[in-house]
Write a protein that holds these residues in place. Structure first.
Motif, PDB file in Angstrom:
ATOM      1  N   ASN A 242       0.802  -1.228   0.000  1.00  0.00           N
ATOM      2  CA  ASN A 242       0.000   0.000   0.000  1.00  0.00           C
ATOM      3  C   ASN A 242       0.834   1.275   0.000  1.00  0.00           C
ATOM      4  N   ALA A 243       2.145   1.177  -0.215  1.00  0.00           N
ATOM      5  CA  ALA A 243       2.952   2.376  -0.440  1.00  0.00           C
ATOM      6  C   ALA A 243       2.588   2.962  -1.802  1.00  0.00           C
ATOM      7  N   ARG A 244       2.529   4.289  -1.882  1.00  0.00           N
ATOM      8  CA  ARG A 244       2.114   4.954  -3.107  1.00  0.00           C
ATOM      9  C   ARG A 244       3.238   5.815  -3.667  1.00  0.00           C
ATOM     10  N   VAL A 245       3.369   5.779  -4.991  1.00  0.00           N
ATOM     11  CA  VAL A 245       4.434   6.513  -5.676  1.00  0.00           C
ATOM     12  C   VAL A 245       3.825   7.258  -6.856  1.00  0.00           C
ATOM     13  N   LEU A 246       4.190   8.539  -6.993  1.00  0.00           N
ATOM     14  CA  LEU A 246       3.805   9.361  -8.145  1.00  0.00           C
ATOM     15  C   LEU A 246       5.037   9.595  -9.002  1.00  0.00           C
ATOM     16  N   LEU A 247       4.916   9.344 -10.298  1.00  0.00           N
ATOM     17  CA  LEU A 247       6.033   9.497 -11.235  1.00  0.00           C
ATOM     18  C   LEU A 247       5.614  10.465 -12.336  1.00  0.00           C
ATOM     19  N   GLU A 291      -4.258  10.853   2.098  1.00  0.00           N
ATOM     20  CA  GLU A 291      -5.324  11.685   2.624  1.00  0.00           C
ATOM     21  C   GLU A 291      -6.671  11.281   2.033  1.00  0.00           C
ATOM     22  N   ARG A 292      -6.635  10.375   1.094  1.00  0.00           N
ATOM     23  CA  ARG A 292      -7.864   9.891   0.463  1.00  0.00           C
ATOM     24  C   ARG A 292      -7.610   8.468  -0.029  1.00  0.00           C
ATOM     25  N   GLY A 293      -8.651   7.646   0.056  1.00  0.00           N
ATOM     26  CA  GLY A 293      -8.568   6.299  -0.493  1.00  0.00           C
ATOM     27  C   GLY A 293      -7.880   5.290   0.402  1.00  0.00           C
ATOM     28  N   HIS A 294      -7.758   5.589   1.693  1.00  0.00           N
ATOM     29  CA  HIS A 294      -7.126   4.635   2.621  1.00  0.00           C
ATOM     30  C   HIS A 294      -8.202   3.957   3.456  1.00  0.00           C
ATOM     31  N   LEU A 295      -8.213   2.627   3.418  1.00  0.00           N
ATOM     32  CA  LEU A 295      -9.213   1.840   4.140  1.00  0.00           C
ATOM     33  C   LEU A 295      -8.575   1.114   5.316  1.00  0.00           C
ATOM     34  N   LYS A 296      -9.368   0.886   6.334  1.00  0.00           N
ATOM     35  CA  LYS A 296      -8.934   0.036   7.445  1.00  0.00           C
ATOM     36  C   LYS A 296     -10.108  -0.821   7.893  1.00  0.00           C
ATOM     37  N   ALA A 297      -9.800  -2.001   8.383  1.00  0.00           N
ATOM     38  CA  ALA A 297     -10.813  -2.936   8.870  1.00  0.00           C
ATOM     39  C   ALA A 297     -10.610  -3.158  10.368  1.00  0.00           C
ATOM     40  N   ILE A 326     -15.495  -1.560   8.204  1.00  0.00           N
ATOM     41  CA  ILE A 326     -14.526  -0.967   7.285  1.00  0.00           C
ATOM     42  C   ILE A 326     -14.742   0.536   7.248  1.00  0.00           C
ATOM     43  N   TYR A 327     -13.641   1.281   7.431  1.00  0.00           N
ATOM     44  CA  TYR A 327     -13.698   2.733   7.443  1.00  0.00           C
ATOM     45  C   TYR A 327     -12.708   3.308   6.436  1.00  0.00           C
ATOM     46  N   GLU A 328     -13.020   4.520   5.968  1.00  0.00           N
ATOM     47  CA  GLU A 328     -12.189   5.220   4.990  1.00  0.00           C
ATOM     48  C   GLU A 328     -11.739   6.548   5.583  1.00  0.00           C
ATOM     49  N   TRP A 329     -10.445   6.867   5.386  1.00  0.00           N
ATOM     50  CA  TRP A 329      -9.907   8.133   5.877  1.00  0.00           C
ATOM     51  C   TRP A 329     -10.286   9.244   4.911  1.00  0.00           C
ATOM     52  N   SER A 330     -10.944  10.285   5.418  1.00  0.00           N
ATOM     53  CA  SER A 330     -11.430  11.379   4.582  1.00  0.00           C
ATOM     54  C   SER A 330     -10.472  12.553   4.514  1.00  0.00           C
ATOM     55  N   GLY A 331      -9.339  12.444   5.202  1.00  0.00           N
ATOM     56  CA  GLY A 331      -8.399  13.555   5.283  1.00  0.00           C
ATOM     57  C   GLY A 331      -8.390  14.193   6.651  1.00  0.00           C
ATOM     58  N   THR A 332      -9.518  14.090   7.355  1.00  0.00           N
ATOM     59  CA  THR A 332      -9.609  14.650   8.703  1.00  0.00           C
ATOM     60  C   THR A 332     -10.133  13.644   9.724  1.00  0.00           C
ATOM     61  N   SER A 333     -10.864  12.637   9.269  1.00  0.00           N
ATOM     62  CA  SER A 333     -11.443  11.669  10.199  1.00  0.00           C
ATOM     63  C   SER A 333     -11.760  10.377   9.451  1.00  0.00           C
ATOM     64  N   TRP A 334     -12.050   9.328  10.220  1.00  0.00           N
ATOM     65  CA  TRP A 334     -12.440   8.046   9.648  1.00  0.00           C
ATOM     66  C   TRP A 334     -13.952   8.028   9.444  1.00  0.00           C
ATOM     67  N   LYS A 335     -14.377   7.770   8.207  1.00  0.00           N
ATOM     68  CA  LYS A 335     -15.783   7.721   7.848  1.00  0.00           C
ATOM     69  C   LYS A 335     -16.160   6.300   7.434  1.00  0.00           C
ATOM     70  N   PRO A 336     -17.422   5.909   7.625  1.00  0.00           N
ATOM     71  CA  PRO A 336     -17.835   4.567   7.173  1.00  0.00           C
ATOM     72  C   PRO A 336     -17.641   4.419   5.667  1.00  0.00           C
ATOM     73  N   GLY A 391      -5.485  -1.773  -0.481  1.00  0.00           N
ATOM     74  CA  GLY A 391      -6.038  -3.121  -0.450  1.00  0.00           C
ATOM     75  C   GLY A 391      -6.245  -3.607   0.977  1.00  0.00           C
ATOM     76  N   LEU A 392      -7.292  -4.381   1.159  1.00  0.00           N
ATOM     77  CA  LEU A 392      -7.557  -5.028   2.445  1.00  0.00           C
ATOM     78  C   LEU A 392      -7.365  -6.527   2.272  1.00  0.00           C
ATOM     79  N   SER A 393      -6.591  -7.118   3.146  1.00  0.00           N
ATOM     80  CA  SER A 393      -6.380  -8.562   3.090  1.00  0.00           C
ATOM     81  C   SER A 393      -6.161  -9.071   4.515  1.00  0.00           C
ATOM     82  N   PHE A 394      -7.098  -9.855   4.994  1.00  0.00           N
ATOM     83  CA  PHE A 394      -6.948 -10.410   6.333  1.00  0.00           C
ATOM     84  C   PHE A 394      -7.645 -11.767   6.393  1.00  0.00           C
ATOM     85  N   THR A 395      -7.071 -12.653   7.163  1.00  0.00           N
ATOM     86  CA  THR A 395      -7.587 -14.015   7.287  1.00  0.00           C
ATOM     87  C   THR A 395      -7.642 -14.413   8.770  1.00  0.00           C
ATOM     88  N   LYS A 396      -8.454 -15.403   9.045  1.00  0.00           N
ATOM     89  CA  LYS A 396      -8.512 -15.970  10.382  1.00  0.00           C
ATOM     90  C   LYS A 396      -8.794 -17.456  10.252  1.00  0.00           C
TER      91      LYS A 396
END
Length: 440
Positions: A242-247, A291-297, A326-336, A391-396
């Motif tokens: 999930n590291a991002r690079v701009l070229l 600041e946009r497009g980051h998800l967490k579970a 699952i939440y998404e970072w909006s730049g200032t807070s975590w939103k559903p 990307g989200l990837s988790f198993t149990k």
């Protein structure tokens, strides 16, 4: 005296806890840190690109400006990285100073950090090598620039048509924001091509079909190696960690002059008072630095239907429920995060169950299903990939057991044919014996 010191220490600890609580209530922790290292060929770039740097600082980033050949340069110390992101505006530098080299930059990305790299026609082998490792290949001709005789920007002086007004942008609200970029983006620099074997690279700003890459000061002696829409002007890469690079093939793309100037395409009568560069670099940098497009579970749970406790194993044919938030970072807070394509796999060697989870539009995703009539060690697996999002990837892992001997029904429905065969055999034997013994 000791008692007084002890009381003072307790008061200090309570005050510190209160400050931490106030700080926690005043804001939420984002997915990435705010420390950026900016490497420059010349400190004059700090002034010529001050508008872009100012937008980063206005969004809360702490910028550390350093010359690329600074002998004290270092990305980490005592095993800890000093920065959360890298802005590499040093296209002509042949080597970095201090302990930084190409491998150090790539390791920085492998550790999950982000980077913006801007090149131009003076790009060194070092910069080209970093770009190649990130999945793009700049034109091998060091004198080549992107030329477009149909989609160039109109200027007062007729030039060589290397000042391009590009408007072929990626269609993604996550990467470029929900507000459409109306004005063309000014670009002057070198083109590149994404490695076809690298599926992680996306073209954000592409050249038009009439563009080509060549030396503008000489006549073409052979067909150019890069032509048409295959030329990428700006690309992004999101690694598997999930590291991002701009070229970017243009350092001028981020300059004050391009951000503030007007633009008119050669084939259009519409003139815009401000080019799309300012909006473009602001939105794309928001995506690069998460600041946009980051998800967490969070709160991954599973249990039998009608229960709340999570068991250590399941029995075949149990009805179970699985849920995750699952939440998404909006730049200032975590939103559903709201979507209709999050899927769960109940997996052992291959998926035995694949179900699309339903959502309550408040971040909670859940589904119910019956455990397969197969025992073994299964996995709950969620692998979610969507354009522009992390990307989200988790198993149990969970074992599934068969019925115990005392858990089966007295008469199993599926065994009725065997019951019938047994009793019919006994009946037939009785009739045969009776006939054999008493028939004369």
């Amino acid at each position: 005296m000791a008692t007084r010191c002890h009381v003072l220490l307790l008061l200090a600890a309570a005050f510190a806890s209160l400050l931490a609580l106030v700080a926690a209530e005043g804001g939420e922790e984002g997915p990435r840190g705010r420390r950026l290292l900016v490497l420059l060929d010349d400190l004059a770039v700090r002034s010529s690109h001050s508008a872009f740097f100012g937008s980063l600082q206005a969004r809360g980033f702490d910028l550390d400006f350093r010359l690329a050949d600074d002998p004290k340069l270092s990305l980490h110390r005592y095993g800890q990285y000093l920065y959360d992101g890298l802005v590499l505006f040093a296209p002509s530098t042949p080597r970095f100073g201090g302990s930084v080299d190409q491998n150090a930059v790539l390791e920085f990305i492998d550790a999950g950090h982000d980077m913006i790299l801007a090149a131009d026609s003076s790009a060194s082998d070092l910069i080209r090598g970093i770009a190649t490792e990130c999945g793009v290949d700049f034109d091998e001709d060091p004198e080549a620039m992107v030329i477009d005789h149909m989609n160039y920007a109109v200027t007062d002086v007729e030039g060589d048509h290397t000042l391009i007004a590009g408007d072929d942008l990626i269609h993604s609200d996550v990467i470029l924001g929900s507000e459409k970029i109306e004005a063309p983006v000014l670009f002057r620099g070198i083109g590149h091509m994404a490695n076809p074997s690298n599926s992680l690279v996306l073209k954000v700003l592409s050249a038009s079909p009439s563009a080509y890459s060549a030396n503008p000061k000489t006549k073409l002696a052979s067909p150019p190696s890069l032509t048409g829409s295959a030329i990428s002007l700006v690309s992004v890469m999101q690694a598997r960690n999930n590291a991002r690079v701009l070229l970017s093939g243009s350092l001028d793309l981020f300059s004050n002059r391009f951000l503030k100037s007007g633009v008119q395409k050669a084939d259009s009568k519409t003139r815009y008072e401000r080019a799309g560069n300012e909006q473009f670099v602001a939105e794309i940098s928001k995506w690069v630095f998460h600041e946009r497009g980051h998800l967490k579970a969070v709160n991954v749970r599973h249990h039998k239907v009608g229960e709340t406790n999570e068991p250590g194993m399941y029995r075949i044919n149990d009805d179970l429920e699985y849920s995750v938030e699952i939440y998404e970072w909006s730049g200032t807070s975590w939103k559903p995060y709201v979507a209709d394509d999050v899927q769960l796999q109940f997996f052992m060697m291959s998926p035995y169950v694949l179900k699309t989870m339903s959502t309550d539009n408040k971040g909670l995703y859940s589904t119910t299903f019956k455990v397969p009539d197969v025992y073994g060690v299964f996995q709950f697996k969620v692998e979610y990939q969507r354009l522009g999002y992390t990307g989200l990837s988790f198993t149990k892992q969970i074992p599934v057991r068969p019925y115990r001997h005392n858990e089966y029904e007295r008469f199993i429905t599926s065994a009725y044919p065997y019951y019938t065969a047994s009793f019919s055999t006994m009946g037939a034997f009785f009739v045969f014996s009776f006939v054999y013994l008493y028939h004369k």
